[in-house]
Design an enzyme around this catalytic site. Structure first.
Site, PDB file in Angstrom:
ATOM      1  N   ASN A   9     -10.222  33.468   9.768  1.00 50.44           N
ATOM      2  CA  ASN A   9      -9.887  32.105  10.195  1.00 50.44           C
ATOM      3  C   ASN A   9      -8.771  32.194  11.223  1.00 50.44           C
ATOM      4  O   ASN A   9      -7.616  32.421  10.867  1.00 50.44           O
ATOM      5  CB  ASN A   9      -9.442  31.298   8.961  1.00 50.44           C
ATOM      6  CG  ASN A   9      -8.962  29.904   9.319  1.00 50.44           C
ATOM      7  OD1 ASN A   9      -9.142  29.446  10.440  1.00 50.44           O
ATOM      8  ND2 ASN A   9      -8.357  29.228   8.349  1.00 50.44           N
ATOM      9  N   TRP A  10      -9.141  32.035  12.486  1.00 51.82           N
ATOM     10  CA  TRP A  10      -8.128  32.181  13.548  1.00 51.82           C
ATOM     11  C   TRP A  10      -7.167  30.990  13.589  1.00 51.82           C
ATOM     12  O   TRP A  10      -6.150  31.052  14.280  1.00 51.82           O
ATOM     13  CB  TRP A  10      -8.807  32.285  14.922  1.00 51.82           C
ATOM     14  CG  TRP A  10      -9.639  33.510  15.150  1.00 51.82           C
ATOM     15  CD1 TRP A  10      -9.983  34.474  14.228  1.00 51.82           C
ATOM     16  CD2 TRP A  10     -10.242  33.901  16.390  1.00 51.82           C
ATOM     17  NE1 TRP A  10     -10.773  35.434  14.823  1.00 51.82           N
ATOM     18  CE2 TRP A  10     -10.949  35.104  16.148  1.00 51.82           C
ATOM     19  CE3 TRP A  10     -10.276  33.347  17.667  1.00 51.82           C
ATOM     20  CZ2 TRP A  10     -11.662  35.766  17.149  1.00 51.82           C
ATOM     21  CZ3 TRP A  10     -10.984  33.992  18.671  1.00 51.82           C
ATOM     22  CH2 TRP A  10     -11.670  35.200  18.405  1.00 51.82           C
ATOM     23  N   LYS A  11      -7.527  29.902  12.925  1.00 50.96           N
ATOM     24  CA  LYS A  11      -6.737  28.662  12.986  1.00 50.96           C
ATOM     25  C   LYS A  11      -6.547  28.252  14.463  1.00 50.96           C
ATOM     26  O   LYS A  11      -7.429  28.503  15.279  1.00 50.96           O
ATOM     27  CB  LYS A  11      -5.405  28.812  12.257  1.00 50.96           C
ATOM     28  CG  LYS A  11      -5.611  29.352  10.846  1.00 50.96           C
ATOM     29  CD  LYS A  11      -4.405  29.202   9.975  1.00 50.96           C
ATOM     30  CE  LYS A  11      -4.661  29.892   8.646  1.00 50.96           C
ATOM     31  NZ  LYS A  11      -3.649  29.597   7.642  1.00 50.96           N
ATOM     32  N   HIS A  98     -10.410  23.340   4.072  1.00 52.93           N
ATOM     33  CA  HIS A  98      -9.218  24.187   4.092  1.00 52.93           C
ATOM     34  C   HIS A  98      -8.007  23.328   3.707  1.00 52.93           C
ATOM     35  O   HIS A  98      -7.933  22.147   4.068  1.00 52.93           O
ATOM     36  CB  HIS A  98      -9.025  24.793   5.485  1.00 52.93           C
ATOM     37  CG  HIS A  98      -7.998  25.877   5.504  1.00 52.93           C
ATOM     38  ND1 HIS A  98      -6.650  25.608   5.506  1.00 52.93           N
ATOM     39  CD2 HIS A  98      -8.119  27.224   5.479  1.00 52.93           C
ATOM     40  CE1 HIS A  98      -5.981  26.746   5.497  1.00 52.93           C
ATOM     41  NE2 HIS A  98      -6.845  27.749   5.481  1.00 52.93           N
ATOM     42  N   GLU A 100      -5.143  23.125   4.850  1.00 55.69           N
ATOM     43  CA  GLU A 100      -4.441  22.515   5.985  1.00 55.69           C
ATOM     44  C   GLU A 100      -5.157  21.238   6.433  1.00 55.69           C
ATOM     45  O   GLU A 100      -4.520  20.270   6.833  1.00 55.69           O
ATOM     46  CB  GLU A 100      -4.322  23.537   7.128  1.00 55.69           C
ATOM     47  CG  GLU A 100      -3.328  24.635   6.766  1.00 55.69           C
ATOM     48  CD  GLU A 100      -3.565  25.978   7.430  1.00 55.69           C
ATOM     49  OE1 GLU A 100      -4.341  26.065   8.405  1.00 55.69           O
ATOM     50  OE2 GLU A 100      -2.974  26.971   6.951  1.00 55.69           O
ATOM     51  N   GLU A 170      -8.334  29.561  -2.457  1.00 52.87           N
ATOM     52  CA  GLU A 170      -7.113  29.838  -1.700  1.00 52.87           C
ATOM     53  C   GLU A 170      -5.935  29.101  -2.326  1.00 52.87           C
ATOM     54  O   GLU A 170      -5.723  27.908  -2.038  1.00 52.87           O
ATOM     55  CB  GLU A 170      -7.272  29.350  -0.252  1.00 52.87           C
ATOM     56  CG  GLU A 170      -8.404  30.019   0.495  1.00 52.87           C
ATOM     57  CD  GLU A 170      -8.167  30.001   1.997  1.00 52.87           C
ATOM     58  OE1 GLU A 170      -8.134  31.094   2.571  1.00 52.87           O
ATOM     59  OE2 GLU A 170      -7.972  28.926   2.581  1.00 52.87           O
ATOM     60  N   GLY A 176      -0.412  32.059   4.176  1.00 56.36           N
ATOM     61  CA  GLY A 176       0.550  32.239   5.261  1.00 56.36           C
ATOM     62  C   GLY A 176       1.969  32.484   4.778  1.00 56.36           C
ATOM     63  O   GLY A 176       2.914  32.424   5.572  1.00 56.36           O
ATOM     64  N   SER A 216      -2.755  35.356   2.200  1.00 59.84           N
ATOM     65  CA  SER A 216      -1.955  36.541   2.523  1.00 59.84           C
ATOM     66  C   SER A 216      -2.651  37.859   2.181  1.00 59.84           C
ATOM     67  O   SER A 216      -2.010  38.825   1.754  1.00 59.84           O
ATOM     68  CB  SER A 216      -0.577  36.461   1.846  1.00 59.84           C
ATOM     69  OG  SER A 216       0.126  35.329   2.325  1.00 59.84           O
ATOM     70  N   GLY A 237      -6.540  34.747   7.131  1.00 62.88           N
ATOM     71  CA  GLY A 237      -5.875  34.013   8.209  1.00 62.88           C
ATOM     72  C   GLY A 237      -5.142  34.963   9.140  1.00 62.88           C
ATOM     73  O   GLY A 237      -5.738  35.594  10.017  1.00 62.88           O
ATOM     74  N   GLY A 238      -3.850  35.112   8.935  1.00 63.54           N
ATOM     75  CA  GLY A 238      -2.999  35.899   9.834  1.00 63.54           C
ATOM     76  C   GLY A 238      -3.547  37.277  10.175  1.00 63.54           C
ATOM     77  O   GLY A 238      -3.558  37.679  11.354  1.00 63.54           O
TER      78      GLY A 238
END
Ligand code: PEP
Length: 253
Positions: A9-11, A98, A100, A170, A176, A216, A237-238
């Protein structure tokens, strides 16, 4: 055998050139390094979809996904992107719900039912996210909380439709933050969620559901998390923004 899936997930990250570079690196690495046939999904921002799809080409087990879709079919919804449009650009997956989006864009369980319906009707596989905030984990009511998210959004679908969905657990406190759930915490929740689906749809459907862990995940902890019986992969993610880290996570099975 359940599908093993790692989705990145590049966001809202990476410009055009950075996205092209990352995709090219992943494509090149996976040619030699995806020997366990893990299904890999890249979920860039919408504007990257077409050029990323071109770079993916016919790379085995590598698919394109989006990070969201509209709950509507088409029409005067400025700024929105429908599942129909995503499918026409070659997307196969779409991340829905998600945390967010739930938090910043106020996506409700009801709206997520409509988005899931749009995705399924257009042949997209939803990667349906669920997970509890820290205060719920601290109160020890995380299982009820997450089961309720799934019941409210998904339990109106047929068994056939449910079998086409991927679940991503999640925990919000792990996204994150660098603070991952332990592999035992992940396994406990994944097993509870699988049992929840079994109670409604039967063991056959529940056993076939891929349930991913997200929060994470990195090359240092993925092997432990993926070793658990009910963890079928990860939503990353990251670490999905660095080709070497992302591919090392994929190789952690
Ligand atoms: C995510 O946002 O889906 C996620 C898992 O992020 P991170 O890996 O950065 O915690």
């Amino acid at each position: 055998m359940r599908k093993k899936i790692v989705a990145g997930n590049w966001k809202m990250n990476l410009n055009f050139e950075e996205g092209q570079k990352l995709t090219s690196e992943i494509v090149n690495m996976l040619k030699d390094e995806n020997d366990k046939d893990v299904t890999v999904v890249l979920n860039p921002p919408f504007v990257h979809l077409y050029p990323v799809k071109k770079l993916i080409g016919s790379t085995p087990n590598l698919f394109l996904g989006a990070q969201n879709c509209s709950d509507k079919t088409s029409g005067a919804y400025t700024g929105e992107v429908s599942a129909t449009i995503l499918a026409s650009f070659g997307a196969s997956y779409v991340i829905l719900g998600h945390s967010e989006r739930r938090e910043y864009f106020k996506e409700s369980n009801e709206m997520l039912t409509a988005k899931t319906k749009q995705a399924l009707e257009n042949g997209l596989t939803p990667i349906f996210c669920c997970g509890e905030p820290l205060e719920i984990r601290e109160a020890g009511t995380q299982e009820e909380y997450v089961k309720n998210q799934l019941t409210e959004s998904l339990f109106g679908f047929s068994a056939d439709e449910i079998s086409k969905i991927v679940i991503a657990y999640e925990p919000i406190w792990a996204i994150g933050t660098g603070k991952t759930a332990s592999s035992d915490q992940a396994q406990e929740m994944h097993a509870a969620l699988r049992a929840h689906f079994a109670s409604k749809y039967g063991a056959g459907i529940a056993d076939g559901l891929s349930i991913l862990y997200g929060g994470s995940c990195n090359p240092g902890n993925a092997k432990d998390i993926f070793s658990k019986a009910d963890v079928d992969g990860g939503l990353i993610g990251g670490a999905s923004l660095k080709s070497r880290d992302f591919v090392d996570i994929i190789k952690s099975f």
